[in-house]
Enzyme design. Structure first.
Site, PDB file in Angstrom:
ATOM      1  N   ASP A 170      37.034  38.322  26.624  1.00  0.00           N
ATOM      2  CA  ASP A 170      36.968  36.860  26.495  1.00  0.00           C
ATOM      3  C   ASP A 170      35.586  36.357  26.059  1.00  0.00           C
ATOM      4  OD1 ASP A 170      35.711  37.644  28.793  1.00  0.00           O
ATOM      5  OD2 ASP A 170      36.504  36.041  30.049  1.00  0.00           O
ATOM      6  N   SER A 211      67.177  46.588  31.970  1.00  0.00           N
ATOM      7  CA  SER A 211      65.961  46.280  32.737  1.00  0.00           C
ATOM      8  C   SER A 211      65.137  45.273  31.956  1.00  0.00           C
ATOM      9  CB  SER A 211      65.134  47.537  32.960  1.00  0.00           C
ATOM     10  OG  SER A 211      64.591  47.970  31.733  1.00  0.00           O
ATOM     11  N   LYS A 266      70.660  44.424  27.951  1.00  0.00           N
ATOM     12  CA  LYS A 266      69.502  45.133  28.504  1.00  0.00           C
ATOM     13  C   LYS A 266      69.727  45.442  29.980  1.00  0.00           C
ATOM     14  CE  LYS A 266      65.999  43.453  25.427  1.00  0.00           C
ATOM     15  NZ  LYS A 266      64.577  43.258  25.255  1.00  0.00           N
ATOM     16  N   GLU A 314      59.645  42.043  27.944  1.00  0.00           N
ATOM     17  CA  GLU A 314      60.612  41.012  27.532  1.00  0.00           C
ATOM     18  C   GLU A 314      59.952  39.641  27.471  1.00  0.00           C
ATOM     19  OE1 GLU A 314      61.601  43.753  29.134  1.00  0.00           O
ATOM     20  OE2 GLU A 314      62.874  44.242  27.419  1.00  0.00           O
ATOM     21  N   THR A 361      33.100  43.837  29.238  1.00  0.00           N
ATOM     22  CA  THR A 361      34.066  43.281  30.186  1.00  0.00           C
ATOM     23  C   THR A 361      35.461  43.651  29.714  1.00  0.00           C
ATOM     24  OG1 THR A 361      35.101  41.238  30.965  1.00  0.00           O
ATOM     25  CG2 THR A 361      33.812  41.038  28.976  1.00  0.00           C
ATOM     26  N   ASP A 389      37.997  41.920  29.964  1.00  0.00           N
ATOM     27  CA  ASP A 389      38.782  40.725  29.645  1.00  0.00           C
ATOM     28  C   ASP A 389      38.812  40.351  28.160  1.00  0.00           C
ATOM     29  OD1 ASP A 389      39.382  40.408  32.305  1.00  0.00           O
ATOM     30  OD2 ASP A 389      37.643  39.151  32.703  1.00  0.00           O
ATOM     31  N   ARG A 418      27.346  41.073  41.754  1.00  0.00           N
ATOM     32  CA  ARG A 418      27.224  39.649  41.461  1.00  0.00           C
ATOM     33  C   ARG A 418      26.049  39.181  42.317  1.00  0.00           C
ATOM     34  NH1 ARG A 418      31.965  38.957  38.056  1.00  0.00           N
ATOM     35  NH2 ARG A 418      33.548  40.349  38.830  1.00  0.00           N
ATOM     36  N   ASP A 442      30.187  36.677  30.214  1.00  0.00           N
ATOM     37  CA  ASP A 442      29.512  35.400  29.930  1.00  0.00           C
ATOM     38  C   ASP A 442      28.623  34.906  31.080  1.00  0.00           C
ATOM     39  OD1 ASP A 442      31.670  34.799  31.457  1.00  0.00           O
ATOM     40  OD2 ASP A 442      32.474  33.233  30.137  1.00  0.00           O
ATOM     41  N   MET A 458      45.163  41.795  34.864  1.00  0.00           N
ATOM     42  CA  MET A 458      43.959  40.967  34.966  1.00  0.00           C
ATOM     43  C   MET A 458      43.860  39.977  33.814  1.00  0.00           C
ATOM     44  SD  MET A 458      40.986  43.320  36.604  1.00  0.00           S
ATOM     45  CE  MET A 458      41.069  43.727  38.355  1.00  0.00           C
ATOM     46  N   GLY A 493      56.361  46.703  25.092  1.00  0.00           N
ATOM     47  CA  GLY A 493      57.708  46.169  24.849  1.00  0.00           C
ATOM     48  C   GLY A 493      58.217  45.272  25.962  1.00  0.00           C
ATOM     49  N   GLY A 549      31.760  42.172  36.323  1.00  0.00           N
ATOM     50  CA  GLY A 549      32.779  43.200  36.568  1.00  0.00           C
ATOM     51  C   GLY A 549      32.472  44.454  35.765  1.00  0.00           C
TER      52      GLY A 549
HETATM   53  P1  ATP Z   1      32.989  39.404  34.043  1.00  0.00           P
HETATM   54  O1  ATP Z   1      33.470  38.715  32.787  1.00  0.00           O
HETATM   55  O2  ATP Z   1      33.385  40.824  34.084  1.00  0.00           O
HETATM   56  O3  ATP Z   1      33.286  38.652  35.294  1.00  0.00           O
HETATM   57  P2  ATP Z   1      30.367  38.230  34.049  1.00  0.00           P
HETATM   58  O4  ATP Z   1      29.075  38.666  33.462  1.00  0.00           O
HETATM   59  O5  ATP Z   1      30.949  36.954  33.499  1.00  0.00           O
HETATM   60  O6  ATP Z   1      31.374  39.444  33.931  1.00  0.00           O
HETATM   61  P3  ATP Z   1      29.680  36.910  36.566  1.00  0.00           P
HETATM   62  O7  ATP Z   1      29.891  37.362  37.954  1.00  0.00           O
HETATM   63  O8  ATP Z   1      30.216  35.608  36.141  1.00  0.00           O
HETATM   64  O9  ATP Z   1      30.223  38.110  35.645  1.00  0.00           O
HETATM   65  O10 ATP Z   1      28.102  36.887  36.294  1.00  0.00           O
HETATM   66  C1  ATP Z   1      27.294  38.018  36.585  1.00  0.00           C
HETATM   67  C2  ATP Z   1      26.014  37.592  37.204  1.00  0.00           C
HETATM   68  O11 ATP Z   1      25.272  36.765  36.301  1.00  0.00           O
HETATM   69  C3  ATP Z   1      26.148  36.715  38.455  1.00  0.00           C
HETATM   70  O12 ATP Z   1      26.390  37.480  39.606  1.00  0.00           O
HETATM   71  C4  ATP Z   1      24.781  36.058  38.508  1.00  0.00           C
HETATM   72  O13 ATP Z   1      23.818  36.930  39.069  1.00  0.00           O
HETATM   73  C5  ATP Z   1      24.451  35.871  37.026  1.00  0.00           C
HETATM   74  N1  ATP Z   1      24.753  34.474  36.640  1.00  0.00           N
HETATM   75  C6  ATP Z   1      25.950  33.939  36.339  1.00  0.00           C
HETATM   76  N2  ATP Z   1      25.846  32.613  36.094  1.00  0.00           N
HETATM   77  C7  ATP Z   1      24.535  32.302  36.262  1.00  0.00           C
HETATM   78  C8  ATP Z   1      23.775  31.100  36.173  1.00  0.00           C
HETATM   79  N3  ATP Z   1      24.334  29.926  35.869  1.00  0.00           N
HETATM   80  N4  ATP Z   1      22.434  31.166  36.418  1.00  0.00           N
HETATM   81  C9  ATP Z   1      21.857  32.351  36.733  1.00  0.00           C
HETATM   82  N5  ATP Z   1      22.528  33.506  36.839  1.00  0.00           N
HETATM   83  C10 ATP Z   1      23.834  33.498  36.605  1.00  0.00           C
END
Ligand code: ATP
Length: 328
Positions: free
Chosen positions: A134, A220, A218, A192, A130, A132, A76, A107, A174, A190, A15
């Site tokens: 995460d 709202s 409240k 609730e 990203t 997220d 992707r 990741d 998201m 803020g 993303g």
């Molecule tokens: P976001 O957190 O924003 O979704 P992301 O990097 O986790 O970002 P993904 O779509 O999960 O986004 O992964 C990005 C690209 O990495 C995938 O489209 C794919 O090309 C590659 N990828 C992910 N997992 C694997 C895997 N197990 N083996 C090879 N390539 C991978």
């Protein structure tokens, strides 16, 4: 700097996130500073597979530090998950003379990079990008701060209309697997109640909390809901459930969607991206591989990509308690 590497590739994958451009600029400029050539690959791994690249120079990355999205595009790539796809990517890198890759993404991107560098012994460095937040091994990912500010601004606006009409709003943000955006933007705006994937508030407690808000005068209420909240109902189902059980409530739903990814990066994200981008080049020139550069306590932190992928960046649950107290 001990390495003889002469050409470094960079790409953005997964993303898109505001600040990715600032990271690309930092990589290109650091390469120029250290007299290393820099190549950008379009559309993440798919561009590597297709050999779709562009030379990046210190000047060609001008005026992008403030731009949202990514000039290198993102995608992707299913093909990169196959051995044949990765082979094609490696052949293109070799043909182009690219000796190391900087991967800006999440990741999934790092998982792909880890597999690739094991198969082909090519150094890879991860830069967490990203919205997220995460990723294990960094307190902040590039794009998260901008997304938070975008969400807070949107909720502020929703609050204006919610209080004008005495309404209850469910705002979906998201976060399929992580509640960073919901939790922090919820406290910041803020809200609730805040529903996140990490904690099951329970439908009964949600109803009680809304009733308590009403009793306390409240006019709202705003409930921020992560896409993957643990109650297991989507925002529309939640709104329906609440209006069935609390008929005096007029509920509305707002799904913020992709606008959360867009916009100019905040200064925080630009500075973070600049630091991580420069460091990623320096790590390659120091002979490192299979690591991700992140930030913690305002210091740069280097973590193995494997740990970054396998570890879990946990939310600060203390914020739930704070939110509870503040929504009295
Ligand atoms: P976001 O957190 O924003 O979704 P992301 O990097 O986790 O970002 P993904 O779509 O999960 O986004 O992964 C990005 C690209 O990495 C995938 O489209 C794919 O090309 C590659 N990828 C992910 N997992 C694997 C895997 N197990 N083996 C090879 N390539 C991978």
């Amino acid at each position: 700097m001990q390495s003889n590497i002469k050409k470094i590739g960079v790409m953005t994958s997964g993303g898109d996130a505001p600040g990715m451009n600032a990271a690309i600029r930092a990589v290109a400029r650091a390469c120029s500073y250290y007299n290393v050539k820099c190549v950008g690959y379009y559309r993440g791994y798919q561009g590597m597979i297709e050999g779709d690249s562009v030379e990046l120079t210190a000047r060609s990355v001008k005026n992008i530090v403030s731009k949202g999205g990514t000039i290198l595009k993102s995608a992707r790539s299913l093909e990169f998950k196959t051995k044949e796809g990765r082979k094609k990517a490696y052949e293109n890198l070799t043909e182009e003379g690219v000796e190391a890759m900087i991967l800006i993404g999440g990741d999934g991107t790092f998982t792909g990079g880890m597999i690739f560098s094991k198969e082909y012994d090519i150094p890879v460095i991860g830069v967490p990008g990203t919205i997220d937040n995460d990723i294990f091994g960094t307190k902040f990912t590039i794009g998260y701060d901008t997304a938070l500010n975008t969400v807070v601004e949107a909720i502020d606006k929703i609050r204006d209309t919610a209080s004008s009409h005495n309404r209850l709003f469910f705002v979906e943000v998201m976060g399929r697997d992580a509640g960073f955006i919901a939790l922090n933007a919820g406290v910041g705006a803020g809200a609730e109640e805040i529903l996140i994937p990490e904690e099951d508030l329970g439908l009964e407690r949600l109803l009680e909390s809304l009733q308590r808000s009403r009793r306390s005068g409240k006019s709202s209420s705003i409930v921020v809901v992560s896409e993957g909240d643990k109650i297991g109902k989507n925002v529309f189902e939640l709104a329906e459930y609440v209006t069935e059980n609390l008929p005096d409530y007029e509920a509305r739903v707002s799904v913020l969607g992709h606008m959360q990814r867009g916009g100019k990066p905040t200064c925080f994200d630009r500075v973070l991206a600049s630091r991580l981008g420069v460091k990623s080049v320096e790590l390659i020139l120091d002979g490192q591989t299979n690591v991700m550069v992140g930030v913690s306590d305002n210091k740069l932190l280097v973590t193995s990509i494997e740990k970054a992928v396998k570890g879990k960046h946990t939310i600060n649950k203390e914020l739930l308690r704070i939110s509870d107290i503040l929504s009295v």
